[in-house]
Design a protein around this motif. Sequence first.
Motif, PDB file in Angstrom:
ATOM      1  N   ILE A   7       0.844  -1.194   0.000  1.00  0.00           N
ATOM      2  CA  ILE A   7       0.000   0.000   0.000  1.00  0.00           C
ATOM      3  C   ILE A   7       0.879   1.243   0.000  1.00  0.00           C
ATOM      4  O   ILE A   7       1.861   1.321   0.747  1.00  0.00           O
ATOM      5  N   ILE A   8       0.522   2.233  -0.814  1.00  0.00           N
ATOM      6  CA  ILE A   8       1.211   3.525  -0.807  1.00  0.00           C
ATOM      7  C   ILE A   8       0.181   4.643  -0.701  1.00  0.00           C
ATOM      8  O   ILE A   8      -0.826   4.645  -1.406  1.00  0.00           O
ATOM      9  N   ASP A   9       0.455   5.578   0.213  1.00  0.00           N
ATOM     10  CA  ASP A   9      -0.418   6.745   0.379  1.00  0.00           C
ATOM     11  C   ASP A   9       0.449   7.986   0.500  1.00  0.00           C
ATOM     12  O   ASP A   9       1.165   8.164   1.485  1.00  0.00           O
ATOM     13  N   THR A  10       0.385   8.850  -0.499  1.00  0.00           N
ATOM     14  CA  THR A  10       1.139  10.104  -0.486  1.00  0.00           C
ATOM     15  C   THR A  10       0.201  11.301  -0.667  1.00  0.00           C
ATOM     16  O   THR A  10       0.565  12.303  -1.250  1.00  0.00           O
ATOM     17  N   SER A  11      -1.007  11.163  -0.153  1.00  0.00           N
ATOM     18  CA  SER A  11      -2.029  12.197  -0.347  1.00  0.00           C
ATOM     19  C   SER A  11      -1.853  13.393   0.581  1.00  0.00           C
ATOM     20  O   SER A  11      -2.469  14.433   0.377  1.00  0.00           O
ATOM     21  N   THR A  12      -1.030  13.244   1.617  1.00  0.00           N
ATOM     22  CA  THR A  12      -0.815  14.328   2.576  1.00  0.00           C
ATOM     23  C   THR A  12       0.680  14.653   2.636  1.00  0.00           C
ATOM     24  O   THR A  12       1.459  14.209   1.794  1.00  0.00           O
ATOM     25  N   GLU A  13       1.092  15.389   3.660  1.00  0.00           N
ATOM     26  CA  GLU A  13       2.506  15.729   3.802  1.00  0.00           C
ATOM     27  C   GLU A  13       3.339  14.548   4.299  1.00  0.00           C
ATOM     28  O   GLU A  13       4.562  14.652   4.423  1.00  0.00           O
ATOM     29  N   TYR A  14       2.682  13.423   4.589  1.00  0.00           N
ATOM     30  CA  TYR A  14       3.390  12.216   5.009  1.00  0.00           C
ATOM     31  C   TYR A  14       3.482  11.222   3.849  1.00  0.00           C
ATOM     32  O   TYR A  14       2.557  11.095   3.045  1.00  0.00           O
ATOM     33  N   CYS A  15       4.599  10.517   3.786  1.00  0.00           N
ATOM     34  CA  CYS A  15       4.777   9.430   2.830  1.00  0.00           C
ATOM     35  C   CYS A  15       4.566   8.127   3.600  1.00  0.00           C
ATOM     36  O   CYS A  15       5.326   7.820   4.528  1.00  0.00           O
ATOM     37  N   LEU A  16       3.532   7.385   3.250  1.00  0.00           N
ATOM     38  CA  LEU A  16       3.144   6.177   3.983  1.00  0.00           C
ATOM     39  C   LEU A  16       3.227   4.965   3.084  1.00  0.00           C
ATOM     40  O   LEU A  16       2.658   4.943   1.990  1.00  0.00           O
ATOM     41  N   ILE A  17       3.922   3.935   3.542  1.00  0.00           N
ATOM     42  CA  ILE A  17       4.019   2.682   2.798  1.00  0.00           C
ATOM     43  C   ILE A  17       3.774   1.535   3.768  1.00  0.00           C
ATOM     44  O   ILE A  17       4.376   1.494   4.844  1.00  0.00           O
ATOM     45  N   SER A  18       2.902   0.615   3.390  1.00  0.00           N
ATOM     46  CA  SER A  18       2.601  -0.542   4.233  1.00  0.00           C
ATOM     47  C   SER A  18       2.701  -1.820   3.419  1.00  0.00           C
ATOM     48  O   SER A  18       2.406  -1.843   2.226  1.00  0.00           O
ATOM     49  N   CYS A  34       6.440  18.452   0.560  1.00  0.00           N
ATOM     50  CA  CYS A  34       7.059  18.895  -0.697  1.00  0.00           C
ATOM     51  C   CYS A  34       8.313  18.093  -1.060  1.00  0.00           C
ATOM     52  O   CYS A  34       9.121  18.543  -1.886  1.00  0.00           O
ATOM     53  N   SER A  35       8.489  16.912  -0.463  1.00  0.00           N
ATOM     54  CA  SER A  35       9.695  16.138  -0.764  1.00  0.00           C
ATOM     55  C   SER A  35       9.439  14.631  -0.799  1.00  0.00           C
ATOM     56  O   SER A  35      10.330  13.837  -0.492  1.00  0.00           O
ATOM     57  N   HIS A  36       8.231  14.229  -1.170  1.00  0.00           N
ATOM     58  CA  HIS A  36       7.897  12.802  -1.235  1.00  0.00           C
ATOM     59  C   HIS A  36       8.813  12.046  -2.189  1.00  0.00           C
ATOM     60  O   HIS A  36       9.208  10.918  -1.920  1.00  0.00           O
ATOM     61  N   ILE A  37       9.152  12.694  -3.286  1.00  0.00           N
ATOM     62  CA  ILE A  37       9.973  12.025  -4.297  1.00  0.00           C
ATOM     63  C   ILE A  37      11.358  11.687  -3.744  1.00  0.00           C
ATOM     64  O   ILE A  37      12.030  10.762  -4.211  1.00  0.00           O
ATOM     65  N   LYS A  38      11.794  12.413  -2.738  1.00  0.00           N
ATOM     66  CA  LYS A  38      13.108  12.193  -2.123  1.00  0.00           C
ATOM     67  C   LYS A  38      13.114  10.929  -1.258  1.00  0.00           C
ATOM     68  O   LYS A  38      14.151  10.253  -1.134  1.00  0.00           O
ATOM     69  N   TYR A  39      11.959  10.586  -0.672  1.00  0.00           N
ATOM     70  CA  TYR A  39      11.911   9.505   0.316  1.00  0.00           C
ATOM     71  C   TYR A  39      11.232   8.228  -0.164  1.00  0.00           C
ATOM     72  O   TYR A  39      11.509   7.152   0.368  1.00  0.00           O
ATOM     73  N   LEU A  44      10.427   2.417   0.327  1.00  0.00           N
ATOM     74  CA  LEU A  44       9.948   1.189  -0.301  1.00  0.00           C
ATOM     75  C   LEU A  44      11.033   0.115  -0.300  1.00  0.00           C
ATOM     76  O   LEU A  44      10.788  -1.040   0.079  1.00  0.00           O
ATOM     77  N   ASN A  45      12.224   0.480  -0.701  1.00  0.00           N
ATOM     78  CA  ASN A  45      13.328  -0.484  -0.744  1.00  0.00           C
ATOM     79  C   ASN A  45      13.639  -1.032   0.642  1.00  0.00           C
ATOM     80  O   ASN A  45      13.880  -2.239   0.813  1.00  0.00           O
ATOM     81  N   ASN A  46      13.653  -0.165   1.637  1.00  0.00           N
ATOM     82  CA  ASN A  46      13.936  -0.608   3.001  1.00  0.00           C
ATOM     83  C   ASN A  46      12.870  -1.560   3.523  1.00  0.00           C
ATOM     84  O   ASN A  46      13.172  -2.569   4.188  1.00  0.00           O
ATOM     85  N   GLY A  76       3.010   9.028  -5.507  1.00  0.00           N
ATOM     86  CA  GLY A  76       2.664   7.690  -5.024  1.00  0.00           C
ATOM     87  C   GLY A  76       1.948   6.865  -6.072  1.00  0.00           C
ATOM     88  O   GLY A  76       2.236   5.670  -6.242  1.00  0.00           O
ATOM     89  N   ILE A  77       1.034   7.491  -6.795  1.00  0.00           N
ATOM     90  CA  ILE A  77       0.290   6.781  -7.835  1.00  0.00           C
ATOM     91  C   ILE A  77       1.223   6.330  -8.951  1.00  0.00           C
ATOM     92  O   ILE A  77       1.107   5.213  -9.476  1.00  0.00           O
TER      93      ILE A  77
END
Length: 227
Positions: A7-18, A34-39, A44-46, A76-77
Amino acid sequence: MQNNILIIDTSTEYCLISLKMNNIIYNKIQYSPCSHIKYIIKLLNNLLKENNITLSQLNLLGYNLGPGNFTSLRIGIAVIESISYIFNTPKIGVSHLMILAEQSWKITNIRNVISIIKCNKNLLYFSIYKRNYKGLWIGKKSECLLNYNDCLKKIILLQGKFALISNIDSHIKNNIQKNLNKNLQIIFLKKKISSSEDIITIISNFILNKKKIKKYYKINYIKNLFY
């Protein structure tokens, strides 16, 4: 059987992966305005490395379709769609407003839920969802974009017991409470940060009820303004 769900959710200021594996949910979260692409790729890899799993072993993908932050949502999409395309992995997109309804249900067990997300200082994303006895949420067609006054008008016409989950300001909540009719009871909840696990619950119920998985999911633009 959907054993491994990402699951990926980047709809807010948090980057969430489950990641759900063997009925256990593992989470990664990063505050990244403003930096989701950085993290996102690092997270995901971790997550995959820590659980000794590869992208090719994923059985199902899930993600927040919006509404949400314009740029971060699309990051995220894009990741989900890339994984799905490369590995031919099915994916399910879920409305942010439906995700809020699921959050509310887990706290209150109230089946009727008003979900509200602030769009800007004048407008609100609004929906009324109802959870049926199969665990599915009905109400996608109720989603709309309203100004504050019209949102209030819609709410005070309702009857019955509702939960209202949102990130609206306290003065709006107070205004709603002042105008409640005697046949309407509302339990107010504050929107939580995380929604990844709620997406897992929604899509698990979706699969359990043998709903058809679409090949394409449109980003949840809500542009219609009702008066």
